[in-house]
Write an enzyme that holds these catalytic residues in place. Structure first.
Site, mmCIF file in Angstrom:
data_model
loop_
_atom_site.group_PDB
_atom_site.id
_atom_site.type_symbol
_atom_site.label_atom_id
_atom_site.label_comp_id
_atom_site.label_asym_id
_atom_site.label_seq_id
_atom_site.Cartn_x
_atom_site.Cartn_y
_atom_site.Cartn_z
ATOM 1 N N HIS A 177 0.822 -1.206 0.000
ATOM 2 C CA HIS A 177 0.000 0.000 0.000
ATOM 3 C C HIS A 177 0.854 1.253 0.000
ATOM 4 O O HIS A 177 2.040 1.216 0.318
ATOM 5 C CB HIS A 177 -0.971 0.040 1.192
ATOM 6 C CG HIS A 177 -0.325 0.126 2.537
ATOM 7 N ND1 HIS A 177 -0.020 -0.984 3.294
ATOM 8 C CD2 HIS A 177 0.059 1.193 3.284
ATOM 9 C CE1 HIS A 177 0.529 -0.611 4.437
ATOM 10 N NE2 HIS A 177 0.601 0.712 4.460
ATOM 11 N N HIS B 18 4.019 7.180 3.590
ATOM 12 C CA HIS B 18 4.966 6.077 3.406
ATOM 13 C C HIS B 18 4.477 5.108 2.330
ATOM 14 O O HIS B 18 3.334 5.177 1.899
ATOM 15 C CB HIS B 18 5.221 5.327 4.723
ATOM 16 C CG HIS B 18 4.043 4.565 5.263
ATOM 17 N ND1 HIS B 18 3.138 5.114 6.137
ATOM 18 C CD2 HIS B 18 3.618 3.297 5.042
ATOM 19 C CE1 HIS B 18 2.220 4.217 6.445
ATOM 20 N NE2 HIS B 18 2.481 3.102 5.787
ATOM 21 N N GLU C 106 7.764 1.123 4.890
ATOM 22 C CA GLU C 106 7.251 0.131 5.823
ATOM 23 C C GLU C 106 7.430 -1.234 5.177
ATOM 24 O O GLU C 106 7.188 -1.387 3.982
ATOM 25 C CB GLU C 106 5.760 0.369 6.107
ATOM 26 C CG GLU C 106 5.148 -0.639 7.051
ATOM 27 C CD GLU C 106 3.643 -0.414 7.265
ATOM 28 O OE1 GLU C 106 3.135 -0.933 8.273
ATOM 29 O OE2 GLU C 106 2.996 0.245 6.437
#
Length: 132
Positions: A7, A79, A128
C-alpha cells in the site's frame, strides 16, 4: 528481498472527508475505519485491485501523523509499504547494510508484523515492511 507494493499511505486531516472523496469522486471501494491506538492512527484502506491506498488520520495529539500534518496541513504521502516473506531476515540484512530500522517490529493494521525504515536511507521516503 521486497515483494509487491502492499500500500501507499496518505496522511489526511479528515479521514471521513478523504474516504468520501475516494468513494464518491473516484468510485473506489472504501473499507471500514480502523482505530489503531498502538500506532496512534485511525486508518481506512481503499482497494485498487492491484494494491491499496491507506488513508491515515491522527488518533490523539501524540500521534506521529499529527506532526506530519503540522508540517503538511493539507496532508500528503506518508509512506510506502512493501511485502517481505521474512521480516526478521529482512531487518537483519538491512541493518547489516547500514539501513536504520525504526524500532522493533509491531503488529500492523493487517494483523501482521511490520517495521519502518528511516526515510533518509531511502531517498526521503519512509518505507514500511510487512511480513506476508
Amino acid at each position: 528481498m521486497i515483494g509487491r507494493l502492499n500500500h501507499i499511505a496518505i496522511a489526511v486531516p479528515d479521514l471521513a472527508a478523504a474516504a468520501a472523496k475516494y468513494r464518491d469522486m473516484l468510485g473506489a471501494q472504501v473499507g471500514a475505519v480502523q482505530a489503531l491506538p498502538e500506532h496512534g492512527v485511525s486508518v481506512v484502506f481503499i482497494d485498487t485491485s492491484n494494491t491499496k491506498v491507506e488513508l491515515l488520520e491522527p488518533l490523539g495529539e501524540g500521534s506521529p501523523i499529527a506532526g506530519f500534518l503540522e508540517r503538511n496541513p493539507d496532508g500528503g504521502m506518508h509512506h510506502m509499504c512493501f511485502e517481505v516473506p521474512d521480516l526478521g531476515a529482512a531487518v537483519a540484512q538491512l541493518a547489516a547494510g547500514g539501513a536504520r530500522v525504526l524500532g522493533e517490529p509491531r503488529i500492523g493494521a493487517h494483523g501482521r508484523p511490520v517495521v519502518f525504515l528511516h526515510p533518509k536511507d531511502f531517498d526521503g521516503t519512509l518505507i514500511e515492511l510487512e511480513e506476508v
